[in-house]
Enzyme design. Structure first.
Site, PDB file in Angstrom:
ATOM      1  N   LYS A  80       0.849  -1.188   0.000  1.00 57.31           N
ATOM      2  CA  LYS A  80       0.000   0.000   0.000  1.00 57.31           C
ATOM      3  C   LYS A  80       0.883   1.236   0.000  1.00 57.31           C
ATOM      4  O   LYS A  80       2.041   1.201   0.423  1.00 57.31           O
ATOM      5  CB  LYS A  80      -0.893   0.035   1.246  1.00 57.31           C
ATOM      6  CG  LYS A  80      -2.201   0.765   1.035  1.00 57.31           C
ATOM      7  CD  LYS A  80      -3.189  -0.068   0.243  1.00 57.31           C
ATOM      8  CE  LYS A  80      -4.537   0.634   0.168  1.00 57.31           C
ATOM      9  NZ  LYS A  80      -5.555  -0.197  -0.499  1.00 57.31           N
ATOM     10  N   GLY A 184     -20.109   6.901   4.536  1.00 55.92           N
ATOM     11  CA  GLY A 184     -19.186   7.289   3.474  1.00 55.92           C
ATOM     12  C   GLY A 184     -19.763   7.039   2.099  1.00 55.92           C
ATOM     13  O   GLY A 184     -20.105   5.908   1.752  1.00 55.92           O
ATOM     14  N   GLY A 186     -18.267   7.786  -1.050  1.00 57.01           N
ATOM     15  CA  GLY A 186     -17.233   8.038  -2.042  1.00 57.01           C
ATOM     16  C   GLY A 186     -17.473   7.215  -3.288  1.00 57.01           C
ATOM     17  O   GLY A 186     -18.591   6.811  -3.598  1.00 57.01           O
ATOM     18  N   VAL A 188     -16.888   4.178  -3.964  1.00 57.04           N
ATOM     19  CA  VAL A 188     -17.455   2.864  -3.700  1.00 57.04           C
ATOM     20  C   VAL A 188     -18.775   2.966  -2.946  1.00 57.04           C
ATOM     21  O   VAL A 188     -19.758   2.315  -3.296  1.00 57.04           O
ATOM     22  CB  VAL A 188     -16.461   1.983  -2.909  1.00 57.04           C
ATOM     23  CG1 VAL A 188     -17.107   0.651  -2.525  1.00 57.04           C
ATOM     24  CG2 VAL A 188     -15.202   1.736  -3.732  1.00 57.04           C
ATOM     25  N   TYR A 190     -21.093   5.247  -2.766  1.00 60.48           N
ATOM     26  CA  TYR A 190     -22.275   5.685  -3.508  1.00 60.48           C
ATOM     27  C   TYR A 190     -22.759   4.590  -4.463  1.00 60.48           C
ATOM     28  O   TYR A 190     -23.965   4.358  -4.599  1.00 60.48           O
ATOM     29  CB  TYR A 190     -22.003   6.972  -4.290  1.00 60.48           C
ATOM     30  CG  TYR A 190     -23.301   7.615  -4.744  1.00 60.48           C
ATOM     31  CD1 TYR A 190     -23.952   8.527  -3.912  1.00 60.48           C
ATOM     32  CD2 TYR A 190     -23.896   7.268  -5.951  1.00 60.48           C
ATOM     33  CE1 TYR A 190     -25.161   9.082  -4.287  1.00 60.48           C
ATOM     34  CE2 TYR A 190     -25.116   7.816  -6.329  1.00 60.48           C
ATOM     35  CZ  TYR A 190     -25.741   8.729  -5.492  1.00 60.48           C
ATOM     36  OH  TYR A 190     -26.957   9.258  -5.867  1.00 60.48           O
TER      37      TYR A 190
END
Length: 349
Positions: A80, A184, A186, A188, A190
């Site tokens: 990451k 959240g 964002g 993903v 939405y």
């Protein structure tokens, strides 16, 4: 404190830091385990409060990617990258190119993809400086739509499949009429909301950006609640789709939902909370299992595949979760403990 003494170090193979004074780039790349293949994971840009917070996040995220790849049966390791800064304020093309040079400096130990605060266009800028960037183009889409390299649609669909499987396992019913709180909205979150709305779920949503909330209210008939309230609602499912560690000592005490299934990485602040949830009768979908759609997507884009093969692989997320839930019930163990054991059998051979 030394990186080696960090509570989240967990025998990482490689941790690198970069400060590019000219562009303002401050970034960290962590490679957790490459036993199954080169470490792949998204690059995240976030306004971390401190470098310590950023280091903690990248170590937890890279470890999660190792487990995610193993449980998705991919020949990849876990890594990451994080960039410290507000993507809406500090991001510049020059900074993205500098990040590309940072990725390139690791000579393939880490392959970067998209994550929070980043876009396909950002990856394309990074790719001008590095050959180790994925997700800049794509050939396949699980629904047959035009693919642009953004793995978010596949991540969202995989999470939807996982939420559906979790609800069926816990309640023995479909999603129709079920109350779902999404933390959240964002890229993903939405899309997940759209899938759930089509299945007849009743949505409650929270986000720090009003435009996403208003859109969900108008298009999905969602009820807007504050970020402080979203995890405390009397709903059937809580779907964490923002930053990690939101399932902590405090939030568990006020949790009313009987299913936790969302897209966020590292949802549990500490691993022992899995047992706390089990004792409360809460079914927890291990995050790196349910949100594996993104790396599954990237994996298929790198090979000769098809829309149908990608969709089939994404839908296996539901089967994997059912196996974890069944074993957890049989062995009277927390779902995250069972998932960890299954993953470790794969990458620690």
């Amino acid at each position: 404190m030394s990186v080696f003494d960090h509570i989240e170090f967990d025998e990482h193979e490689h941790v690198a830091f970069c400060h590019d004074k000219e562009t303002g780039l401050k970034a960290i790349i962590a490679v957790h385990n490459s036993h199954l293949g080169p470490a792949l994971g998204g690059c995240r840009m976030w306004p971390y409060a401190s470098s310590e917070e950023a280091l903690n996040d990248v170590l937890r995220l890279s470890k999660g990617m190792t487990y995610k790849a193993a449980m998705a049966n991919l020949s990849q390791g876990g890594g990451k990258a994080v960039i410290i800064g507000d993507p809406r304020v500090h991001k510049t093309p020059e900074m993205m190119r500098a990040m590309g040079r940072f990725v390139e400096s690791l000579s393939g130990k880490y392959i970067s993809a998209e994550d929070s605060g980043m876009s396909v266009s950002d990856l394309k800028l990074m790719a001008e400086e590095s050959t180790y960037i994925s997700g800049t183009k794509a050939s396949y889409h699980f629904a047959g739509e035009e693919a642009d390299g953004n793995p978010a649609p596949s991540t969202a669909y995989g999470v939807f499949v996982g939420v559906k499987a979790s609800v069926e396992y816990k309640f023995g019913t479909s999603l129709k009429g079920k109350k779902v709180a999404i933390q959240g909205l964002g890229h993903v979150g939405y899309r997940l909301a759209e899938h759930l709305h089509r299945e007849g779920a009743e949505l409650y949503v929270a986000d720090i950006y009003p435009e996403s909330l208003n859109r969900a209210k108008e298009q999905l008939n969602a009820t807007i609640v504050s970020p402080q309230e979203i995890l405390m609602l009397d709903v059937d499912v809580v779907a964490p789709c923002a930053m990690g560690a939101t399932i902590n000592r405090q939030s568990v005490e006020t949790l009313k939902a009987k299913v936790i299934a969302g897209a966020a990485n590292n949802q549990l602040a500490t691993e022992d909370l899995g047992e706390v949830l089990r004792s409360k009768g809460v079914l927890y979908a291990p995050d790196y299992v349910i949100n594996a759609g993104g790396i599954i997507d990237i994996y298929h884009q790198k090979m000769l595949s098809s829309n149908e093969a990608l969709k089939t692989h994404l839908e296996k997320i539901g089967h994997t979760l059912r196996e974890i839930y069944s074993r957890a019930d049989e062995q009277k163990l927390a779902t995250n403990v069972v998932a960890n054991s299954l993953a470790e059998e794969k990458f620690r051979k």
